[in-house]
Scaffold this active site. Structure first.
Site, mmCIF file in Angstrom:
data_model
loop_
_atom_site.group_PDB
_atom_site.id
_atom_site.type_symbol
_atom_site.label_atom_id
_atom_site.label_comp_id
_atom_site.label_asym_id
_atom_site.label_seq_id
_atom_site.Cartn_x
_atom_site.Cartn_y
_atom_site.Cartn_z
ATOM 1 C CG PHE A 123 -2.074 0.982 1.337
ATOM 2 C CD1 PHE A 123 -3.013 0.898 0.350
ATOM 3 C CD2 PHE A 123 -1.772 2.210 1.915
ATOM 4 C CE1 PHE A 123 -4.068 1.965 0.303
ATOM 5 C CE2 PHE A 123 -2.873 3.169 2.147
ATOM 6 C CZ PHE A 123 -3.912 2.911 0.944
ATOM 7 C CG ASP B 293 -0.141 -2.256 6.820
ATOM 8 O OD1 ASP B 293 -1.490 -2.580 7.505
ATOM 9 O OD2 ASP B 293 0.012 -1.228 6.210
ATOM 10 C CE1 TYR C 278 -9.475 3.458 6.676
ATOM 11 C CE2 TYR C 278 -8.297 4.353 8.522
ATOM 12 C CZ TYR C 278 -8.348 3.962 7.200
ATOM 13 O OH TYR C 278 -7.404 4.541 6.361
ATOM 14 C CE LYS C 279 -7.546 -0.294 5.288
ATOM 15 N NZ LYS C 279 -8.399 0.436 4.164
ATOM 16 N NE ARG D 126 -10.567 -2.795 -1.956
ATOM 17 C CZ ARG D 126 -10.032 -2.087 -0.944
ATOM 18 N NH1 ARG D 126 -8.731 -2.237 -0.777
ATOM 19 N NH2 ARG D 126 -10.818 -1.232 -0.244
#
Lengths: 421, 421
Positions: free
Chosen positions: B146, B217, B242-243, B391
Site C-alpha cells: 500500500f 501491516d 476503520y476497516k 475489489r
C-alpha cells in the site's frame, strides 16, 4: 466597610453585571453547553462543548458513515445533505484549515489540520532542521516550555543521532541566546503555567535577523486572542484544537508553514493523504500543493467533524473584541483577588502588563493541589499545575464578569475557611 | 438449464439461504446499520456502523465532555456513568488496546492505540532501524505494498540522510531476498488490491533466521480473521481501526511491539501521553511501561470512543468461526462469478488457495472503473483500485451468503447489459 468587604459587596457585582450588559460578545455564551452550578475556568485545558457539536456528530456517524458509507469520502456522495454538514471527507482537513487560518493571521493554504500537537511539532522540527544551515546545531527553547514540546525535540534529536543540542533557557533570556549557533527556536507563546505571553513579533524579528527559524506553539493562543503569524513573519507554528478552539477532547491539531517555505520545507512524515493524488496509488510520494502535504494518514473524521462544527462559533467574532474582553476578565479577576492575595500565601505569577498576558491568571500557593481540589468540589473548575500553581483560564466567548465574581467568591470561601478570616 | 442459468436459479439462492440458517455468526448482523437497498462490499475500506456507536458518541460528547468537562480525564470524574461507557480518558487508549490484543495474538501491554496507521508505521520503522545492526541498510518491502507504507519509509529514509535503501520486490520473491543486507521487512499481510495473503508465520520465521526484524501491516487482517503475532514470533505490527474493526472513518490505528523488544525499542515520537507520569511535567522524557510509550499526544477521545464501542462487537466472536465464514463467503462469490468470468474479460487475481486469501475477492477488468461506477449506482458498493481492479470485500460479521448471491446478480446485470448476453 473595609476594602476587603467592599470587594464582595453587591455593588461590586452590580458594576460587573453592567459591564456584562455592554459586552458585545455576551450572546456567544448561548452557543455553549455550560453545566449547572459550575464556574468553568479550564477552557485552556479543554474548551466547553459548542451546542452544534452533538448534532454534527450524530449526523456524521448516523448518516455520512452509517448510510452513505465510503461514498462520503467524495463530494458527490449524496445530494440530501446541506452545505453546513457537507460530506467530502477528503477535503475536510482543508475546510477546517480555512476556518483556523484567519484566527492566526495565515492563508488557508499555509495551514494543515490533523494529528496531535505533539506529532505536528515533530513534523515542523524535522522540516525546519533540514532547512537550517548545517553548522547550526542548537534548538533553542524555554526551560519551562510545555513538556511535550521538549520531549518531541528530544526524540527527534535522538533519531538523528544526537547531533543537535536542545538548549533550554529562561524566558527572559531568550533574546540574548539568539546566536549563530541556533538553528531554530521552539517556543510556546503563552506559558501554560504562568500565562505569560511572549513577544511573538519581536522575537520572530530578532530571530530572523540572526538567520534563525521560528516554530511557535500557539496552544494557548489560537482562539484566545488574535495571532498574526504572517504579520510577524513567522516561519512555522502549531496549535491545539481542544483548548480555545473548543474542538473536543484530543481534537486534531493544526500546523502552519509560511508560504515562502512551502517549496523548500519537506514533509518527512509523508503519508498517502498528503500525496498530490492519493488514489493514483503511485509508488513515489509527490507532495500535495501547500500545507496539505503535512496531512499524513486518513483523517480522523469524527474528531475532525467536531472541530469543524466548533469553529463555526468564531464565524461572527471580532478578534479585537475577543482580546479586549479577555483582558477585562483577567484584569477583573486579578483586581478581585488582590485583597485575598494580601491575606493568604498567594503569589500572582501572571504579568500585569497586558502585552505579556494570555487569557489565564495563575497564582502560586504552597497548598495549591489541596486548594484546587476544594475549589473543584465547590464547582470552581480550574487546574492545579505542578509544583504549586493554581491556574484559572478565561474564555471570552462564554465567560461573563459575573462569572469572575462568582469564582473569586468560591476561592474566598475555600481560603477563608482554611486560613485566617 | 445451462450451468449459467442454474447458477442464478432460485434453487441456488435457497441452498445459500440454508447455509445462512446454519451460520453461527448470523446474529451479529443485527449489531450493524446497513443501508436499505445496498450490498456493502467495502468493509475493507470503511467498516459499517456498529449500532452502539452513535449512542456512545452522544454520551461522550454530551455528558463526558459537555457536563463533566476536564474531570473526564480521570477515573473518578463521575459516579453516574456505567462501566460500559466509563470516563477515565487517560486510560482509554489502554482499554482499547486490550480489546484489540486478542484479535491479533498479542498481550494488551504489547499494543498501543492512537494516531494514524501511517504515523504508526513511522514510529515502528524508526524503532526497528535503530535496533538493526548498523551494517544492514535495506528495508525490504513489496513493490505493490500500500502506497502509504512506501511513502512513510521514503520520508523516514530522507530524514535519516538517505542511508537506507527501500528495496521493493514482487511478493513471490520476498523469501529469496531475505539476506544479511536486510535490516527489516515492511510487509502488508493481505494485499489491498489482490486480496492475496502472505504467509506471515513462514516469512517471519525465515526473516528471524536471517536476523531480520519484521513489521507487519495488518490493515486487511485484524478483525477479518485470527492473527497470531506472538505465535509467529513477529517483532512489530500496525493495523487499521476503520476497516474490519469498524471504528469509523479515520479511526485510530494500533501498533504492536513484541514484549521482548520493549526495553530496547525506542519511542522516538516521544510525546507527553507516552510519559511514565504525564502530569509530573518533567523536562526529560521517561517512557511509560510497555507499548503505552508509543501513545504520543493527547488521544483523540471522540474517534477513540467510537472505536472502543465498535470493538465490543467482537466480544463474543469465535475467530475460527469468523475465518471459516469469510472463506465460505469468498468461495461462494468466486464460484458464482465463474460463469460470468468465462463470458466477460474478468480475471480473478485473488488466490484460490485458502491459505493465501484474505477476506476479499478481486478481478481485473479492462473497464474496471466504469463497471464499478455502474455497480455503485445499482447499490453494489465495491471498490475500483487503479489501474484495473474490481475489489469486493466480505465482512463475515454482517454478510450472508444471500448477500453474495445478490451481489453477483448485480454484477451480472451490469456486465450482461454492457456485453454479450
Amino acid at each position: 466597610m473595609t476594602v476587603f468587604d467592599r470587594l464582595f459587596a453587591d455593588s461590586t457585582l452590580s458594576q460587573l453585571q453592567e459591564k456584562d450588559a455592554r459586552d458585545p460578545l455576551a450572546h456567544k455564551r448561548q452557543e455553549f453547553k455550560l453545566p449547572q452550578g459550575v464556574v468553568y475556568l479550564d477552557g485552556n485545558s479543554l474548551g466547553a462543548l459548542p451546542l452544534s457539536v452533538p448534532a454534527r456528530l450524530a449526523h456524521v456517524a448516523g448518516e455520512q458513515w452509517g448510510e452513505q458509507l465510503i461514498r462520503s469520502w467524495m463530494a458527490n456522495g449524496s445530494t440530501s445533505v446541506g452545505a453546513e454538514a457537507a460530506q467530502d471527507w477528503m477535503n475536510l482537513p482543508d475546510r477546517v484549515a480555512a476556518k483556523i487560518a484567519p484566527l492566526i493571521g495565515a492563508h488557508a493554504h499555509e495551514v494543515a489540520v490533523g494529528d496531535s500537537t505533539s506529532v505536528n511539532i515533530f513534523k515542523l522540527l524535522a522540516a525546519a532542521l533540514h532547512m537550517a544551515p548545517p553548522g547550526r546545531r542548537v534548538i533553542l527553547t524555554e526551560a519551562d516550555n510545555f513538556p511535550t514540546d521538549l520531549y518531541m525535540a528530544q526524540g527527534l534529536n535522538a533519531l538523528l543521532g544526537g547531533r543537535y543540542e536542545l538548549r533550554t533557557v529562561p524566558g527572559d533570556e531568550l533574546e540574548a541566546h539568539l546566536t549563530d549557533e541556533v538553528a531554530l527556536t521552539l517556543l510556546t507563546e503563552v506559558d501554560y503555567r504562568t500565562g505569560r505571553k511572549l513577544d511573538l513579533a519581536g522575537l520572530t524579528a530578532a530571530a530572523r535577523r540572526q538567520g534563525i527559524l521560528t516554530i511557535w506553539d500557539l496552544a494557548h493562543s489560537a482562539g484566545a486572542f488574535p495571532v498574526d503569524l504572517n504579520g510577524a513573519g513567522a516561519d512555522f507554528a502549531v496549535g491545539c484544537g481542544y483548548k480555545f478552539l473548543n474542538g473536543g477532547p484530543g481534537a486534531p491539531s493544526f500546523l502552519f508553514v509560511a508560504a515562502r517555505h512551502q517549496d523548500s520545507a519537506r514533509a518527512f512524515l509523508s503519508g498517502w493523504m498528503g500525496h498530490a493524488d492519493p488514489f493514483e496509488m503511485a509508488r513515489e510520494f509527490t507532495p500535495a500543493p501547500g500545507a496539505r502535504r503535512y496531512v499524513v494518514g486518513t483523517p480522523a473524521v469524527l474528531s475532525l467533524s467536531a472541530l469543524d462544527a466548533a469553529l463555526d462559533v468564531f464565524a461572527d467574532v471580532d478578534l479585537g473584541q475577543l482580546r479586549a474582553k479577555s483582558l477585562s476578565l483577567t484584569d477583573t479577576f486579578i483586581e478581585l483577588m488582590t485583597p485575598l492575595a494580601a491575606r493568604h500565601p498567594l503569589t500572582l505569577v501572571t504579568p500585569h502588563n497586558h502585552d505579556e498576558r494570555g487569557s489565564q491568571v495563575s497564582y502560586q500557593h504552597p497548598q495549591a493541589r489541596e486548594v484546587m481540589q476544594q475549589l473543584i468540589e465547590r464547582g470552581i473548575l480550574g487546574d492545579f499545575r505542578t509544583p504549586d500553581i493554581l491556574r484559572f483560564g478565561f474564555t471570552p466567548l462564554y465567560h461573563s464578569h459575573a462569572d469572575v465574581w462568582r469564582a473569586v467568591q468560591g476561592i474566598r470561601g475555600v481560603l477563608e475557611e482554611a486560613g485566617p478570616a
